[in-house]
Design an enzyme around this catalytic site. Structure first.
Site, PDB file in Angstrom:
ATOM      1  CB  SER A 274      -8.560   1.068   5.467  1.00 30.02           C
ATOM      2  OG  SER A 274      -9.240   2.259   5.218  1.00 30.02           O
TER       3      SER A 274
ATOM      4  CB  SER B 222      -8.040   3.815   2.580  1.00 26.96           C
ATOM      5  OG  SER B 222      -7.242   3.170   3.551  1.00 26.96           O
TER       6      SER B 222
ATOM      7  CE  LYS C 287      -3.904   2.033   2.570  1.00 25.68           C
ATOM      8  NZ  LYS C 287      -4.760   1.933   3.773  1.00 25.68           N
TER       9      LYS C 287
HETATM   10  N1  GLN Z   1     -13.273   4.431   5.779  1.00 24.90           N
HETATM   11  C1  GLN Z   1     -12.736   4.881   7.026  1.00 24.90           C
HETATM   12  C2  GLN Z   1     -12.351   6.338   6.939  1.00 24.90           C
HETATM   13  O1  GLN Z   1     -12.596   6.907   5.935  1.00 24.90           O
HETATM   14  C3  GLN Z   1     -11.589   4.026   7.446  1.00 24.90           C
HETATM   15  C4  GLN Z   1     -10.341   4.372   6.760  1.00 24.90           C
HETATM   16  C5  GLN Z   1      -9.204   3.525   7.241  1.00 24.90           C
HETATM   17  O2  GLN Z   1      -9.384   2.532   7.921  1.00 24.90           O
HETATM   18  N2  GLN Z   1      -8.011   3.979   6.907  1.00 24.90           N
HETATM   19  O3  GLN Z   1     -11.817   6.896   7.848  1.00 24.90           O
END
Ligand code: GLN
Length: 496
Positions: A183, A159, A78
């Site tokens: 994410s 994400s 990532k």
């Molecule tokens: N979708 C969540 C957010 O927008 C989680 C993102 C994540 O876990 N990095 O914060």
């Protein structure tokens, strides 16, 4: 013979050891697949030359009998993990040209175990999002499509959507993700793969671009629960460079896998059926998951986690608050982008750099976070959210102390949605995280395992939540679920 890109990590390790193929063969097969499916936009920065060099070095170690646990295994990383000498963008224009002079601990651990870097995977900007569409490089595309609408592109989730898309589309054998509120687990569910958010502190955060420091955790994403266990063993471990990494031993996660679930008690939290109702098909898949674990010898019990309904609101105070503080460092002085016109003062540079460098969602979070931390509002919002966070953690602790070994829930309230039908209001988007954020706030391990296809022909995962540092029970239950579900469907993209 199975195509090299279709192998699991476990199978690839065996094939390499038996000299059926080389690490260079494995890397080349993946590089060709990455080129063939470049349209998925799963990688922000493919690194084929690095992959070839690392694979050749792996082959040399294999020849000398010095293979590590991840020897020759090609991975997507990532693009939130700093990679020494390879551009690391966090999906943002503000870091568009940032080449770190150091390596994150987790990726360094993987290279130490012999893994091979295929490239840096796409993500929502600064890991803020649930669809990949906040990436400054355009979102990654889900290799799955609805049966009735094969040409309509779906989001891979976020994400870590690039990581999930890469693994599902056979553009990597495994990938790293990070999970702050879901994410790893949500994109794993959207793309039909397995993904584990380990206990907070299990993997070092050093060298990972920070979003919300008390929640961020790195974890593995792969096509089987066994592969997740192999990767976690290589990624985890105490790191003196991260004071929040836990000085606990790293067990052999793969040893626990086949122990079955006989004698385990699985909790079914009633609060994961929200007032407005769960979609009947997700509810049915969840019920099937319960039956599978019962048939395998576990007992299920209904439990209550009463503060669950406050989790999303709590998360969306704490995560933006920490983000607003962490992202203050992108000021045009020290990292990445600098926008400075003739005659500008320091404030002009800050304003122009941040206006040009950050996307809309990141700006929204900085504004919310700065507001929640400001004098006068701190007690009303941030402090209150921290108190509720303790209550959420206590709900889980009470359940684990008194009645259950592991908890089963859906991973997401819906399957992947079309890119052209993305929710436009942020709150609807935030609802994607309703089942994943409580685990994050409590710091517990959570694993998503693909269990079934929905009526539209899309994968849907179930989540297993465990005690702190008890990834072994989570993986063991995940393996039982995987065996019973026998999820072998592949994205239609791979059929042609
Ligand atoms: N979708 C969540 C957010 O927008 C989680 C993102 C994540 O876990 N990095 O914060």
């Amino acid at each position: 013979m199975t195509k090299l890109t279709d192998l699991t990590i476990a199978e690839a390790r065996r094939g390499l050891a038996a000299k059926d193929f080389t690490a260079v063969d494995l890397a080349e097969a993946h590089i060709a697949a990455m080129e063939a499916h470049a349209g998925l936009n799963a990688y922000v920065t493919p690194t084929p030359d690095t992959a070839r060099e690392m694979a050749a070095a792996s082959d040399a170690r294999i020849a000398k009998g010095e293979a590590g646990a991840m020897e020759g295994i090609p991975l997507a990383i990532k693009d939130l993990f700093c990679t020494d000498g390879t551009r690391t963008t966090a999906g943002s224009n503000i870091l568009g040209n940032f080449v770190p002079p150091y390596e994150s601990t987790v990726s360094a651990n993987l290279w130490g175990a012999g893994a091979v870097l295929l490239g840096k995977a796409n993500l929502d900007e600064f890991a803020m999002g649930s669809s990949n569409t906040t990436s400054a490089f355009g979102g990654a595309v889900n290799p799955w499509t609805r049966a009735a609408e094969p040409d309509r592109q779906l989001v891979p989730g976020g994400s870590s959507g690039g990581s999930a898309a890469a693994v599902a589309a056979r553009l990597a054998l495994g990938a790293t993700g990070t999970d702050t509120g879901g994410s790893i687990r949500q994109p794993a569910s959207f793309c039909g793969i397995s993904g584990l958010k380990p206990t907070y502190g299990r993997c070092s955060r050093w060298g990972i671009v920070a979003f919300a420091s008390s929640l961020d955790q790195a974890g593995p994403m792969a096509r089987t629960v066994g592969d997740v266990a192999i990767m976690l063993g290589a990624m985890a471990g105490h790191d003196p460079k991260d004071s929040t990494s836990a000085p606990v031993a790293v067990p052999d996660f793969t040893a626990a896998l086949e122990q079955g679930v006989k004698g385990l008690t699985v909790g079914i939290p009633k609060e994961y059926r929200p007032d407005e109702g769960l979609s009947p098909e997700i509810e049915a898949i969840w019920t099937r998951g319960m039956e599978m674990l019962k048939d395998a010898g576990a007992e299920t019990v209904d439990i209550s986690l009463p503060h669950t309904k406050y989790a999303l609101a709590t998360y969306y105070i704490i995560a933006p608050a920490e983000a607003s503080s962490n992202l203050a460092r992108y000021d045009g002085v020290r990292y990445g982008l600098r926008v400075l016109d003739e005659g500008d003062g320091l404030n002009d540079m800050y304003c122009k750099t941040r206006a040009a460098g950050f996307g809309a969602e990141v700006k929204r979070r900085i504004l919310i976070g700065t507001y929640a931390l400001s004098a006068g509002y701190y007690d009303a919002y941030y402090l209150k959210a921290q108190k509720v966070r303790s209550l959420i953690a206590k709900d889980f602790k009470d359940a684990f102390d008194t009645s259950v070994d592991v908890i089963l829930t859906p991973t997401t309230p819906s399957a992947a949605f079309p890119m052209d039908d993305e929710p436009t209001d942020p709150v609807t988007m935030y609802l994607n995280d309703v089942f994943t954020v409580p685990t994050s706030l409590a710091g517990l391990p959570g694993l998503s395992v693909p269990v079934a296809l929905t009526e539209q022909g899309l994968p849907q995962g179930l989540q297993l939540i465990g005690r702190p540092f008890d990834e072994e029970t989570v993986l063991r239950a995940g393996r039982a679920l995987e065996k019973a579900a026998a999820f072998t469907a592949t994205p239609r993209l791979l059929e042609g």
